[in-house]
Structure formats: C-alpha cells, structure tokens
Enzyme design. Structure first.
Site, PDB file in Angstrom:
ATOM      1  CD1 TRP A 131      34.336  12.386  21.987  1.00  0.00           C
ATOM      2  CD2 TRP A 131      35.633  12.189  20.175  1.00  0.00           C
ATOM      3  NE1 TRP A 131      35.141  13.495  21.925  1.00  0.00           N
ATOM      4  CE2 TRP A 131      35.946  13.395  20.826  1.00  0.00           C
ATOM      5  CE3 TRP A 131      36.328  11.857  19.008  1.00  0.00           C
ATOM      6  CZ2 TRP A 131      36.932  14.279  20.353  1.00  0.00           C
ATOM      7  CZ3 TRP A 131      37.298  12.728  18.544  1.00  0.00           C
ATOM      8  CH2 TRP A 131      37.593  13.914  19.216  1.00  0.00           C
ATOM      9  CE  LYS A 155      29.193   9.587  29.962  1.00  0.00           C
ATOM     10  NZ  LYS A 155      29.022   9.779  28.496  1.00  0.00           N
ATOM     11  N   PRO A 156      29.691   5.247  27.531  1.00  0.00           N
ATOM     12  CG  PRO A 156      28.763   4.078  25.727  1.00  0.00           C
ATOM     13  CD  PRO A 156      28.509   4.460  27.148  1.00  0.00           C
ATOM     14  N   GLY A 205      39.911  10.529  28.740  1.00  0.00           N
ATOM     15  CA  GLY A 205      39.337  11.747  28.183  1.00  0.00           C
ATOM     16  C   GLY A 205      40.235  12.927  28.465  1.00  0.00           C
ATOM     17  CD  GLU A 227      45.034   7.371  27.862  1.00  0.00           C
ATOM     18  OE1 GLU A 227      45.472   8.512  27.554  1.00  0.00           O
ATOM     19  OE2 GLU A 227      44.466   6.626  27.060  1.00  0.00           O
ATOM     20  CG  LEU A 228      43.837  12.542  32.541  1.00  0.00           C
ATOM     21  CD1 LEU A 228      44.181  13.496  33.654  1.00  0.00           C
ATOM     22  CD2 LEU A 228      42.333  12.374  32.413  1.00  0.00           C
ATOM     23  CB  CYS A 261      45.384  10.577  23.992  1.00  0.00           C
ATOM     24  SG  CYS A 261      45.544   8.807  23.945  1.00  0.00           S
ATOM     25  CD  GLU A 356      44.859  16.440  24.263  1.00  0.00           C
ATOM     26  OE1 GLU A 356      44.041  16.604  25.171  1.00  0.00           O
ATOM     27  OE2 GLU A 356      45.294  15.318  23.929  1.00  0.00           O
TER      28      GLU A 356
HETATM   29  P1  ADP Z   1      35.317  15.615  25.082  1.00  0.00           P
HETATM   30  O1  ADP Z   1      34.917  16.965  25.597  1.00  0.00           O
HETATM   31  O2  ADP Z   1      36.358  15.683  24.051  1.00  0.00           O
HETATM   32  O3  ADP Z   1      34.164  14.726  24.702  1.00  0.00           O
HETATM   33  P2  ADP Z   1      35.671  14.689  27.766  1.00  0.00           P
HETATM   34  O4  ADP Z   1      36.909  14.345  28.469  1.00  0.00           O
HETATM   35  O5  ADP Z   1      34.891  15.846  28.298  1.00  0.00           O
HETATM   36  O6  ADP Z   1      36.063  14.885  26.268  1.00  0.00           O
HETATM   37  O7  ADP Z   1      34.697  13.429  27.702  1.00  0.00           O
HETATM   38  C1  ADP Z   1      35.092  12.099  27.839  1.00  0.00           C
HETATM   39  C2  ADP Z   1      33.989  11.332  28.533  1.00  0.00           C
HETATM   40  O8  ADP Z   1      33.752  11.902  29.833  1.00  0.00           O
HETATM   41  C3  ADP Z   1      32.643  11.369  27.842  1.00  0.00           C
HETATM   42  O9  ADP Z   1      32.046  10.091  27.977  1.00  0.00           O
HETATM   43  C4  ADP Z   1      31.878  12.440  28.599  1.00  0.00           C
HETATM   44  O10 ADP Z   1      30.481  12.302  28.535  1.00  0.00           O
HETATM   45  C5  ADP Z   1      32.370  12.204  30.010  1.00  0.00           C
HETATM   46  N1  ADP Z   1      32.259  13.345  30.931  1.00  0.00           N
HETATM   47  C6  ADP Z   1      32.268  14.674  30.637  1.00  0.00           C
HETATM   48  N2  ADP Z   1      32.211  15.420  31.758  1.00  0.00           N
HETATM   49  C7  ADP Z   1      32.166  14.554  32.812  1.00  0.00           C
HETATM   50  C8  ADP Z   1      32.115  14.695  34.252  1.00  0.00           C
HETATM   51  N3  ADP Z   1      32.099  15.896  34.844  1.00  0.00           N
HETATM   52  N4  ADP Z   1      32.097  13.570  35.009  1.00  0.00           N
HETATM   53  C9  ADP Z   1      32.134  12.357  34.430  1.00  0.00           C
HETATM   54  N5  ADP Z   1      32.183  12.158  33.092  1.00  0.00           N
HETATM   55  C10 ADP Z   1      32.195  13.230  32.283  1.00  0.00           C
END
Ligand code: ADP
Length: 452
Positions: A131, A155-156, A205, A227-228, A261, A356
């Site tokens: 986001w 999937k946003p 994420g 990309e973490l 990030c 982080e």
């Molecule tokens: P935050 O918790 O800051 O939103 P995340 O890394 O958990 O960061 O989320 C980034 C994206 O990954 C979002 O689109 C979220 O819905 C998705 N997401 C969260 N958990 C999973 C999962 N286990 N597998 C795939 N996608 C996921």
C-alpha cells in the site's frame, strides 16, 4: 460476494468499496488467465508493449483521480499521491522501450555453435503489491510481466484497492480479456493466489510475508521475485556537508511518514560532528507540517492504519525504556498520527535498531571511525538501500563499497540512473526488478543452438 471497504487513515471515513474475492474464487480466475495467456504470448514483445503504450493517455487523464485516491486511501500528502500517479503515467513509455530492448533475443557465437537466447513468458504471473506506493508498485510488477508475455493476476493491498483498481482499468481497456485481472482481498486471498496454478510470483512487502510466500511457492518450485523490507543506514562522516546530510536524513526518515522500504531507519554520525548534525535534524524536523494528506502544506500524513501506528509507538517506547532519549515527537496523537520523532542514545540491543520500523522515526547513533561505521551499518539481516555523506568523495565511496546493501548512494539517496535495478541484498530480497537485468527476470531464458 464479500466487499472490501477502503478507509481514509486520516479521518476513519470510508473512501469506497470494492467486490472482494474469497480464497475459493482464485482457482477459476487463474484458469481464465491460463486460457488467455497463449493468445497474448503469440504477439511480439513490441506488439504487447504497444498495447500498453496505448493506455498512457488514459493513465494521464486519470492521474488526478488516481492520485487523489492514493492520498485518501493510505494517507500520503495529496501532492505526493498525484505525483506518484503522474510519474507512473509519464514514465511508462520509456519503461516499455527499456523492457522491449531488454527482452530482445541475444546471439552468442563461438567457433562451432551459434546460440540464440530467447526471453519467453513463464505463463501466469501473480503480482502481490503493498500500500505504500500503491500505483508504482503494481506498475513495476505488472508491466514487465505483461510485456514478457505472461498473463497477470494482480492482488493489490487491501489498504489501497481503489487506486490500484482504477490504474488497472486504464490498462485493461487496451488488453484482451483476462490477460490482466485484479482480485481484491487480504492475506488469505494472496495466499490462495500463491498456491494456485501460477508460474511466477512477484511480491513487494514485508520480510515476514515474503518468507511465507517463499514457503508456499517452494512446493511447486515456482519462480519468485521478492522485494522485501529494509533497515537502511545513513552514515554521516566527519567531513560531511552537515546541512545536506541533515536535509537528507529528515527527508528520507519522514517521507511518506517513514513508510518507504528505502527509508532511512538508522543514522550513524561521527561523534565529532554529532552535536551540530543533531541540531540541524531537529530544526528541520520541527519545521515539518503534519496533518491529513488533503490539507494544504502538509508534508507528513498519518500511518496507514492503527496496527502500524501501534508497532511504531511500541518500538519507540521500548527504546526509551532501554535508555534512548526522545528529542522530538514520541507522543501519542489522536487517530493514526505519529509525530516525526528523533531519538538519540540508541544502540543495537534495541528492536528499533534491528527490526524494520516503517514509521517517522530518526534514530541517531554515534561512531568513532570509518571501520566502526561500516560494522554498525552492516550489522543487520537486511540489505536494501544505504547512504554515505562525506566531502572527500574517495573516502565516502570507499565506505559505500564496504556496505552490504543492494543500492548505496553517496551524498544522495539510493535511487540510480535510468536502467538501474531495484535490488535488495541479504534478506531484503530474492531476485529483483527494474532495469534491463530486472526486466529479464519476468521471462524464461531459452537457449536455442545450432552448428555454425
Ligand atoms: P503489510 O502487513 O504492511 O500490509 P504485507 O507484506 O503483509 O504488508 O502485505 C503486502 C501484500 O501481501 C498485501 O497485498 C497483502 O494482502 C499480501 N499478503 C499478506 N499475507 C500474505 C500471504 N501469506 N500470502 C500472499 N500474500 C499475502
């Protein structure tokens, strides 16, 4: 059909709703992508890029609307939201040219053999995006995947569905059906997508979610580009231009309320210049205007949600209890706001210097020698960006070369020239995107050889 409500983090008001998927819906959606992919792959890279190029006027026309949604859904200042949407539209033409060039066949020859390296699609790509840059991240994930000939299911983030949806619609208007689909939902929907019949997963994420995705992808040996997060250090040497270093420290610690990030998350300053550097940081911090992203003159908005705010405040509180001094901010404001916060007397025993934060906190620690600065900066499992400030360019570059980050800036941030990959070292990523080398990771290399 379940719905997802997007909430304005500055006010708690609903921005709008979208239809959300359930994990059980994902199989048929991916099957549609699978069915659409061969027709899309039958076009050339150039033809596919031209379809996307046709979306640029639509993206430009919608930039104001998309940018406003960005600001309302995740809280960044309106000018930054509009800037992101405009930058995405304006940069797309050059991006497409760069991708097409990167995917051109490459010919290798020796005395006996002529080999052509083709860059073919993998098949179906799952793009899962965050986001904090809710338009740029989808664009950087989806566009190279499409040009390479993959069908994409995006999937946003559940925090920012509306702006991503609007952005994707601009592209979809120029694409065959099902080549780009958007599904909305939270982590359970993302997980179902990762476990579905997809070939490549492109994720931006958190490190924790990246680990889960890699575990789920391992079963099918699916390709991943992850990309973490980061814990980016800034090293301020004793000969640094302190005004420039402090300006960078404040900008890069507090931009997007620290939800970037490559935010500066750790600042190491030489002890001989620590006092004047901290003074300058405080002066600039106090000049920042905080408020809802829609209010004029605001430079720093709220946290994206209450969970993120609680995490930031907990790290600050833990550090304070362990001996850190809070020189600015550190208080609990109403709603999702966290004031720009400056800490000194921090050390690596504190979580705020290890995990982080993703919030508007500048943590300043002193060092005594270049070796010590390098050791401290590298004392992290992360390795995304880093910066070194110093007037003696040779010395600053020398320190920069010893840092274990993927992207290091000297007297600037870590963003590189056109064509530079966006790359994390260590636990900040697996694979990378952007630049010719990044674009090729969205394609399967296939070597066809014959005698000369
Ligand atoms: P935050 O918790 O800051 O939103 P995340 O890394 O958990 O960061 O989320 C980034 C994206 O990954 C979002 O689109 C979220 O819905 C998705 N997401 C969260 N958990 C999973 C999962 N286990 N597998 C795939 N996608 C996921």
């Amino acid at each position: 059909m379940p719905e997802l409500t997007s909430i304005d983090p500055a006010t708690g008001d609903a921005v709008g709703r979208v239809a959300a998927a359930e994990p059980g819906d994902i199989g048929p959606i991916v099957a549609r992508a699978r069915a659409a992919q061969p027709g899309w792959a039958a076009l050339t890279h150039r033809e596919r890029a031209d379809r996307l190029r046709a979306a640029i006027p639509d993206l430009r026309a919608a930039a104001e609307e998309i940018g406003t949604l960005v600001s309302r859904e995740m809280g960044k200042p309106l000018a930054e939201g509009k800037g992101e949407a405009g930058y995405a539209a304006d940069g797309l033409a050059e991006e497409l040219d760069e991708i097409v060039a990167a995917l051109e066949p490459q010919v290798l020859e020796d005395r006996r053999t002529r080999t052509t390296l083709h860059h073919d699609p993998f098949g179906v790509c799952a793009a899962i995006t965050p986001w904090n840059f809710p338009v740029l991240m989808p664009q950087q994930s989806v566009v190279p995947a499409l040009v390479a000939g993959n069908a994409v299911v995006l999937k946003p983030s559940e925090e920012t569905p509306l702006c991503a949806q609007r952005w994707a619609e601009c592209l979809q208007a120029h694409l065959p059906p099902d080549v780009l689909q958007v599904v909305h939902g939270a982590g359970d929907v993302g997980r179902a997508l990762v476990r579905a019949d997809v070939d490549l997963i492109v994720f931006t994420g958190s490190r924790a979610t990246g680990i889960r995705i890699m575990q789920d992808a391992a079963e099918g040996l699916k390709r991943v580009i992850l990309e973490l997060g980061g814990k980016d250090p800034l090293v301020v040497l004793d000969d640094a231009d302190l005004d420039a270093a402090a300006a960078f420290a404040v900008r890069n610690s507090f931009r997007n309320a620290g939800q970037v990030c490559v935010s500066t998350e750790r600042i190491y300053v030489h002890r001989d210049v620590a006092a004047p550097f901290v003074d300058r940081v405080l002066e600039r911090t106090k000049a920042l205007v905080q408020g809802p992203g829609s209010a004029p003159g605001v430079g720093i908005g709220p946290m994206v949600n209450a969970r993120q705010k609680a995490k930031v405040l907990r790290q600050v509180e833990d550090a304070r209890r362990a001996g850190a001094k809070v020189l600015a901010g550190g208080t609990d404001l109403p709603g999702n706001f966290v004031p720009p916060t400056v800490l000194v007397d921090v050390d690596h025993s504190m979580e705020i210097m290890r995990e982080e934060t993703f919030g508007p906190v500048a943590c300043i620690m002193q060092f005594g020698s270049d070796d010590e600065a390098v050791r401290l900066a590298n004392d992290s499992p992360y390795g995304l960006g880093a910066a070194v400030f110093g007037r003696d360019a040779g010395r600053a570059e020398g320190v920069a070369r010893r840092l274990t980050a993927g992207m290091v800036g000297v007297n600037q941030g870590c963003g590189g020239a056109q064509g530079t990959p966006w790359v994390g070292a260590r636990q900040s990523g697996i694979g990378f995107h952007s630049g010719p080398a990044g674009h090729r990771q969205f394609a399967q290399v296939r070597a066809n050889s014959r005698p000369r």
